[in-house]
Scaffold this motif. Structure first.
Motif, PDB file in Angstrom:
ATOM      1  N   VAL A   4       0.854  -1.179   0.000  1.00  0.00           N
ATOM      2  CA  VAL A   4       0.000   0.000   0.000  1.00  0.00           C
ATOM      3  C   VAL A   4       0.894   1.234   0.000  1.00  0.00           C
ATOM      4  O   VAL A   4       1.799   1.345   0.820  1.00  0.00           O
ATOM      5  CB  VAL A   4      -0.918  -0.006   1.240  1.00  0.00           C
ATOM      6  N   TYR A  33      -9.334   1.138   3.751  1.00  0.00           N
ATOM      7  CA  TYR A  33      -9.620   1.729   5.060  1.00  0.00           C
ATOM      8  C   TYR A  33      -8.699   2.918   5.298  1.00  0.00           C
ATOM      9  O   TYR A  33      -7.529   2.895   4.903  1.00  0.00           O
ATOM     10  CB  TYR A  33      -9.352   0.733   6.186  1.00  0.00           C
ATOM     11  N   TYR A  35      -7.347   4.876   8.717  1.00  0.00           N
ATOM     12  CA  TYR A  35      -7.275   4.886  10.173  1.00  0.00           C
ATOM     13  C   TYR A  35      -6.529   6.132  10.626  1.00  0.00           C
ATOM     14  O   TYR A  35      -5.612   6.598   9.956  1.00  0.00           O
ATOM     15  CB  TYR A  35      -6.529   3.657  10.692  1.00  0.00           C
ATOM     16  N   GLN A  37      -4.206   7.409  13.814  1.00  0.00           N
ATOM     17  CA  GLN A  37      -3.477   6.950  14.996  1.00  0.00           C
ATOM     18  C   GLN A  37      -2.833   8.139  15.694  1.00  0.00           C
ATOM     19  O   GLN A  37      -1.826   8.684  15.233  1.00  0.00           O
ATOM     20  CB  GLN A  37      -2.423   5.907  14.637  1.00  0.00           C
ATOM     21  N   GLY A  42      -3.925   3.305  19.838  1.00  0.00           N
ATOM     22  CA  GLY A  42      -4.059   2.387  18.723  1.00  0.00           C
ATOM     23  C   GLY A  42      -4.769   3.051  17.564  1.00  0.00           C
ATOM     24  O   GLY A  42      -5.419   4.088  17.744  1.00  0.00           O
ATOM     25  N   PRO A  43      -4.670   2.488  16.376  1.00  0.00           N
ATOM     26  CA  PRO A  43      -5.367   3.054  15.220  1.00  0.00           C
ATOM     27  C   PRO A  43      -6.878   3.036  15.419  1.00  0.00           C
ATOM     28  O   PRO A  43      -7.425   2.092  15.983  1.00  0.00           O
ATOM     29  CB  PRO A  43      -4.944   2.129  14.072  1.00  0.00           C
ATOM     30  N   LEU A  45     -10.511   3.542  13.242  1.00  0.00           N
ATOM     31  CA  LEU A  45     -11.060   3.597  11.889  1.00  0.00           C
ATOM     32  C   LEU A  45     -11.806   4.902  11.651  1.00  0.00           C
ATOM     33  O   LEU A  45     -12.647   5.303  12.445  1.00  0.00           O
ATOM     34  CB  LEU A  45     -12.015   2.425  11.657  1.00  0.00           C
ATOM     35  N   GLN A  48     -14.326   3.252   5.796  1.00  0.00           N
ATOM     36  CA  GLN A  48     -14.071   2.020   5.069  1.00  0.00           C
ATOM     37  C   GLN A  48     -14.828   2.048   3.757  1.00  0.00           C
ATOM     38  O   GLN A  48     -16.015   2.360   3.728  1.00  0.00           O
ATOM     39  CB  GLN A  48     -14.519   0.812   5.895  1.00  0.00           C
ATOM     40  N   LEU A  91      -3.229   6.303   8.571  1.00  0.00           N
ATOM     41  CA  LEU A  91      -2.873   5.020   7.974  1.00  0.00           C
ATOM     42  C   LEU A  91      -3.918   4.596   6.960  1.00  0.00           C
ATOM     43  O   LEU A  91      -5.116   4.655   7.234  1.00  0.00           O
ATOM     44  CB  LEU A  91      -2.786   3.941   9.061  1.00  0.00           C
ATOM     45  N   LEU A 107      -5.516  -7.234   7.010  1.00  0.00           N
ATOM     46  CA  LEU A 107      -5.365  -5.901   6.456  1.00  0.00           C
ATOM     47  C   LEU A 107      -3.894  -5.646   6.166  1.00  0.00           C
ATOM     48  O   LEU A 107      -3.025  -6.016   6.963  1.00  0.00           O
ATOM     49  CB  LEU A 107      -5.877  -4.845   7.437  1.00  0.00           C
ATOM     50  N   PHE A 109      -1.200  -2.650   5.565  1.00  0.00           N
ATOM     51  CA  PHE A 109      -1.111  -1.236   5.876  1.00  0.00           C
ATOM     52  C   PHE A 109      -0.026  -0.538   5.071  1.00  0.00           C
ATOM     53  O   PHE A 109       1.006  -1.129   4.722  1.00  0.00           O
ATOM     54  CB  PHE A 109      -0.807  -1.038   7.366  1.00  0.00           C
ATOM     55  N   GLY A 110      -0.251   0.738   4.812  1.00  0.00           N
ATOM     56  CA  GLY A 110       0.784   1.586   4.269  1.00  0.00           C
ATOM     57  C   GLY A 110       1.683   2.090   5.383  1.00  0.00           C
ATOM     58  O   GLY A 110       1.475   1.776   6.562  1.00  0.00           O
ATOM     59  N   GLU A 111       2.691   2.896   5.006  1.00  0.00           N
ATOM     60  CA  GLU A 111       3.633   3.414   5.998  1.00  0.00           C
ATOM     61  C   GLU A 111       3.049   4.567   6.792  1.00  0.00           C
ATOM     62  O   GLU A 111       3.591   4.937   7.826  1.00  0.00           O
ATOM     63  CB  GLU A 111       4.925   3.843   5.309  1.00  0.00           C
TER      64      GLU A 111
ATOM     65  N   TYR B  36      -1.422  -7.702  15.695  1.00  0.00           N
ATOM     66  CA  TYR B  36      -0.619  -7.008  14.698  1.00  0.00           C
ATOM     67  C   TYR B  36       0.642  -6.497  15.379  1.00  0.00           C
ATOM     68  O   TYR B  36       0.633  -6.189  16.572  1.00  0.00           O
ATOM     69  CB  TYR B  36      -1.394  -5.831  14.090  1.00  0.00           C
ATOM     70  N   GLY B 102      -6.626  -2.284  20.116  1.00  0.00           N
ATOM     71  CA  GLY B 102      -6.301  -1.859  21.463  1.00  0.00           C
ATOM     72  C   GLY B 102      -5.264  -0.747  21.409  1.00  0.00           C
ATOM     73  O   GLY B 102      -4.805  -0.368  20.328  1.00  0.00           O
TER      74      GLY B 102
END
Lengths: 118, 111
Positions: A4, A33, A35, A37, A42-43, A45, A48, A91, A107, A109-111, B36, B102
Motif C-alpha cells: 500500500v 480503510y 485509520y 493513529q 491504537g489506530p 477507523l 471504510q 494510515l 489488512l 497497511f501503508g507506511e 498485529y 487496542g
C-alpha cells in the motif's frame, strides 16, 4: 508484490489550513480503510470503502474530514480546516474483499502519513 | 460496541525470558481476534489470528471466550521481538473486516 502506497509521508500545517492524503492500495484489493493513529493510541477507523462505496464512516468527523475513492482504486482523505487535535498518523490499509466470506481478514497497511498541526 | 483493552503500555524483559502480552475484549457476539506488530521503521503487519491456531515467530495466542481474553505469549523472547504489538478485533463478515484496535503494548527485549 507492491504494498500500500501513501503520500505525503510527512506534512506540517497551521490550524485552519487544509491538507490531503493519498493512498494507492494493493492491486486487486476491493476494500480500503483510513485509520487515524494519535500518539500513544491504537489506530482508530475513520472510513471504510468497498470498491467505490462507503461501508462505514460512523467515526469520520464529517464537518471537517472527507474521503473519496473514485473508480474504486486510489483514495484521498482531506481535512479542512485542520485543528490541533488532528495531529496524528493517518494510515491507509487494504484487504482483498471484506464482503467475501472466505476473505482472511488480513489488512495490509501503508507506511502512514504523519500530520502535525501547529 | 466492541472494545479492546491492552493494560500494559510497556513490557521490558530480558532475552530468553518468557513474555506475555495481555489483551481483553468486550463484544457480545463471536469475534475474530488478531495480533498485529509494528517493528521499528516498518509498517503495521499481521502477526497471527486466532482462527489459524498457528505459531508465528514462536508466538502463540489462545482465545478464551469465558474470560474474553486473547493473550499473546512467547516462552523465550529474542531481541528482534522488540516492537509495538496491537491486539485487534473484528466482527461478523457482513460488517466487513473493520478492525478495532487496542492501545498497544511496547515490548523491549534487553540483551
Amino acid at each position: 508484490e507492491a504494498g500500500v502506497a501513501q503520500s505525503p509521508r510527512y506534512k506540517i500545517i497551521e490550524k485552519r489550513q487544509s491538507v490531503a492524503f493519498w493512498c494507492n492500495p494493493i492491486s486487486g484489493h476491493a476494500t480500503l480503510y483510513w485509520y487515524q493513529q494519535i500518539l500513544g493510541q491504537g489506530p482508530k477507523l475513520l472510513i471504510q470503502f468497498q470498491n467505490n462505496g462507503v461501508v462505514d464512516d460512523s467515526q469520520l468527523p464529517k464537518d471537517r474530514f472527507s474521503a473519496e475513492r473514485l473508480k474504486g482504486v486510489d483514495s484521498t482523505l482531506k481535512i479542512q480546516p485542520a485543528k490541533l487535535e488532528d495531529s496524528a498518523v493517518y494510515l491507509c490499509a487494504s484487504s482483498l474483499d471484506a464482503s467475501w466470506r472466505f476473505d482472511t481478514g488480513e489488512l495490509f497497511f501503508g507506511e502512514g502519513s504523519r500530520l502535525t498541526v501547529l | 460496541a466492541q472494545r479492546v483493552t491492552q493494560p500494559e503500555k510497556l513490557l521490558s524483559v530480558f532475552k530468553g525470558a518468557p513474555v506475555e502480552l495481555k489483551c481483553n475484549y468486550s463484544y457480545s457476539g463471536s469475534p475474530e481476534l488478531f495480533w498485529y506488530v509494528q517493528y521499528s521503521r516498518q509498517r503495521l503487519q499481521l502477526l497471527l489470528r486466532h482462527i489459524s491456531r498457528e505459531s508465528i515467530k514462536g508466538f502463540t495466542a489462545d482465545l478464551n471466550k469465558g474470560e474474553t481474553s486473547f493473550h499473546l505469549k512467547k516462552p523465550f523472547a529474542q531481541e528482534e521481538d522488540s516492537a509495538m504489538y496491537y491486539c485487534a478485533l473484528t466482527t461478523i463478515k457482513a460488517a466487513g473486516n473493520k478492525l478495532t484496535f487496542g492501545g498497544g503494548t511496547r515490548v523491549l527485549v534487553k540483551p
